[in-house]
Write a protein that holds these residues in place. Structure first.
Motif, PDB file in Angstrom:
ATOM      1  N   PHE A  56       0.804  -1.214   0.000  1.00  0.00           N
ATOM      2  CA  PHE A  56       0.000   0.000   0.000  1.00  0.00           C
ATOM      3  C   PHE A  56       0.843   1.273   0.000  1.00  0.00           C
ATOM      4  O   PHE A  56       0.316   2.348   0.059  1.00  0.00           O
ATOM      5  N   SER A  57       2.139   1.148  -0.056  1.00  0.00           N
ATOM      6  CA  SER A  57       2.982   2.337  -0.187  1.00  0.00           C
ATOM      7  C   SER A  57       3.801   2.266  -1.457  1.00  0.00           C
ATOM      8  O   SER A  57       4.755   2.998  -1.629  1.00  0.00           O
ATOM      9  N   THR A  58       3.435   1.364  -2.367  1.00  0.00           N
ATOM     10  CA  THR A  58       4.171   1.205  -3.603  1.00  0.00           C
ATOM     11  C   THR A  58       3.334   1.644  -4.781  1.00  0.00           C
ATOM     12  O   THR A  58       2.191   2.034  -4.652  1.00  0.00           O
ATOM     13  N   ILE A 152      -3.714   0.266   5.613  1.00  0.00           N
ATOM     14  CA  ILE A 152      -4.102   1.502   4.941  1.00  0.00           C
ATOM     15  C   ILE A 152      -3.744   2.733   5.763  1.00  0.00           C
ATOM     16  O   ILE A 152      -3.941   2.771   6.974  1.00  0.00           O
ATOM     17  N   ARG A 153      -3.226   3.744   5.101  1.00  0.00           N
ATOM     18  CA  ARG A 153      -2.920   5.007   5.776  1.00  0.00           C
ATOM     19  C   ARG A 153      -4.193   5.743   6.152  1.00  0.00           C
ATOM     20  O   ARG A 153      -5.213   5.577   5.532  1.00  0.00           O
ATOM     21  N   GLY A 202      -1.735  15.992  -1.851  1.00  0.00           N
ATOM     22  CA  GLY A 202      -1.646  15.998  -3.305  1.00  0.00           C
ATOM     23  C   GLY A 202      -0.242  15.825  -3.837  1.00  0.00           C
ATOM     24  O   GLY A 202       0.661  15.323  -3.150  1.00  0.00           O
ATOM     25  N   PRO A 203      -0.003  16.250  -5.094  1.00  0.00           N
ATOM     26  CA  PRO A 203       1.301  16.097  -5.744  1.00  0.00           C
ATOM     27  C   PRO A 203       2.437  16.700  -4.924  1.00  0.00           C
ATOM     28  O   PRO A 203       2.330  17.816  -4.414  1.00  0.00           O
ATOM     29  N   ALA A 207       2.065  11.644   1.139  1.00  0.00           N
ATOM     30  CA  ALA A 207       0.902  10.800   0.918  1.00  0.00           C
ATOM     31  C   ALA A 207       0.685  10.512  -0.563  1.00  0.00           C
ATOM     32  O   ALA A 207       0.088   9.495  -0.918  1.00  0.00           O
ATOM     33  N   GLU A 208       1.172  11.401  -1.424  1.00  0.00           N
ATOM     34  CA  GLU A 208       0.926  11.252  -2.861  1.00  0.00           C
ATOM     35  C   GLU A 208       1.525   9.956  -3.404  1.00  0.00           C
ATOM     36  O   GLU A 208       1.039   9.387  -4.368  1.00  0.00           O
ATOM     37  N   SER A 209       2.572   9.431  -2.758  1.00  0.00           N
ATOM     38  CA  SER A 209       3.222   8.218  -3.244  1.00  0.00           C
ATOM     39  C   SER A 209       2.436   6.957  -2.924  1.00  0.00           C
ATOM     40  O   SER A 209       2.676   5.899  -3.494  1.00  0.00           O
TER      41      SER A 209
END
Length: 437
Positions: A56-58, A152-153, A202-203, A207-209
């Motif tokens: 979930f972080s990839t 999940i974050r 966002g970008p 968290a965006e990753s």
């Protein structure tokens, strides 16, 4: 169960023929934003036991690599596609509010929205963020999804008010904070800050990753000059979000419930009527009977002075009819010369017939689907028995109330009342529906 391909009519009063809208069954999901239901269900329910936490972080490439051998139909269709998810809670109206907010957040963050299933009323209770009674985001996710909670974050609604496109400094303290007495009583050590959702999630953000971004809640409402969680009423500089805000304000129900509400108004009431939405037993409302009945009495007094009798009233209440004795409702029921009361119950044949018709329509299985999932969806459809029908009473009642030409008496603070107000504002009774029954 909403009709997204609708034509919004201008608001109209009762013309002795019109009534409108449907809400959803409890066991079916809303709809996806460009993601098939199968992908979501399999992704979260069939594979979570075998997917490593690091997934979930990839990136989506890693997701596809992990899922390809065992579940080829679960692969994401867009390279580097990012997803957003949230945990539903409380009653249907709260879940609907969360859904609308989720659309906005997903639009801002350019993520594909994963829409969770609709829960039974208060199957998971949130509480109230500014009142500091809310469960933690982890507790909410645990109640909703159980085993996948640690994958999940999450963001915590007790400490954050999300904003977008405003001039204030990101991270500034919100106007509403716990006082010293409450901090001591509840052992509260945190403060509420206003954070820009685009800058924070966002970008370019950490968290965006993440492939999947999760919120423990997305419910919000005004409270003491602030918002519970999301303060994004306007986005003047972003036409996309401004357009989304306009589109999601009113989501009509599916034709089966619209038709049902119209039929009850036209064939059972058969006259101009007043709708009284009286929430008397749930939460804070049980302590405000006097104020609730007072507003109804004042409205009825004005109608008695202005028109003929009896006054027709559709009663929408959580107080069982057997408990009306000794209340203002009991007084109205006895005064048949001046008032004629109408109401619906879950066991009524009319309600059960509507539920059956809605189940047979299969709206919960109608969604955009990738080709690879069609066979699996056929199997899912085969195992979904029409004998398991949704609870539709509340939604038929709201539809009938939207058609009340003599007015609408609401319970202050009720999200159900707010839904009805929106339906009346958009003239839901004037939305055309197929021939009923």
């Amino acid at each position: 169960m909403f009709n997204l391909n609708r034509t919004i009519a201008t608001p109209k009063l009762w013309n002795k023929k019109k009534s409108l809208q449907q809400q959803q069954p409890r066991r079916s999901p809303f709809f996806f934003l460009s993601l098939s239901l199968l992908s979501v269900l399999v992704f979260f329910f069939l594979t979570y036991t075998s997917i490593p936490k690091s997934l979930f972080s990839t990136s989506s490439k890693t997701v596809n690599a992990a899922l390809s051998p065992q579940y080829p139909h679960c692969r994401t269709q867009i390279p580097e596609e990012k997803f957003m998810w949230y945990a539903p809670h409380s009653g249907f109206s709260n879940q609907l509010s969360e859904f609308k907010n989720a659309i906005l957040m997903a639009g801002i963050l350019n993520r594909t929205l994963i829409v969770p299933p609709i829960l039974d009323h208060h199957a998971v209770v949130l509480g109230s963020c500014p009142k500091f009674r809310v469960q933690s985001a982890k507790e909410i996710r645990l109640a909703v999804w159980d085993h996948i909670i640690e994958l999940i974050r999450n963001e915590d609604c007790r400490t954050t008010v999300w904003t977008y496109q405003n001039d204030e400094v990101d991270g500034v303290l919100d106007s509403f904070q716990p006082d010293e007495q409450l901090k001591k009583k509840k052992k509260i050590s945190y403060v509420r800050r206003r954070r820009n959702v685009y800058k924070t999630l966002g970008p370019g953000s950490e968290a965006e990753s993440a492939t999947v971004l999760a919120f423990g809640s997305l419910f919000t409402a005004p409270y003491k000059g602030s918002e519970l969680y999301i303060d994004i009423q306007k986005a003047p500089g972003d036409l996309k979000i401004k357009s989304l805000n306009k589109k999601i304000e009113f989501l009509p129900f599916v034709p089966e419930i619209i038709s049902s509400g119209k039929q009850f108004a036209m064939q059972s009431i058969k006259a101009p009527f007043l709708c009284a939405q009286l929430r008397l037993l749930d939460g804070q409302f049980k302590n405000h009977w006097k104020a609730t009945f007072l507003s109804l009495k004042q409205k009825l007094d004005s109608l008695r002075q202005a028109g003929s009798r009896p006054i027709h009233i559709f009663v929408m209440t959580d107080l069982p009819q057997g408990n009306w004795t000794g209340s203002y409702l009991g007084d109205l029921a006895r005064d048949s010369a001046n008032f004629k009361l109408y109401f619906l119950r879950e066991e009524d044949l009319f309600v059960m017939k509507t539920a059956k018709k809605l189940a047979l329509a299969g709206h919960g299985l109608r969604f955009e689907s990738v080709p690879a999932s069609l066979d699996a969806m056929a199997k899912l459809e085969k195992h979904c028995s029409p004998d398991i029908v949704p609870d539709v009473l509340l939604y038929i009642e709201e539809t009938v109330c939207s058609c009340a030409s003599l007015g609408f008496v609401r319970t202050a603070g009720s999200t159900i009342a707010e839904t009805i107000e929106v339906m009346r504002k958009y003239g839901s009774c004037s939305i055309p529906t197929p021939t009923a029954w």
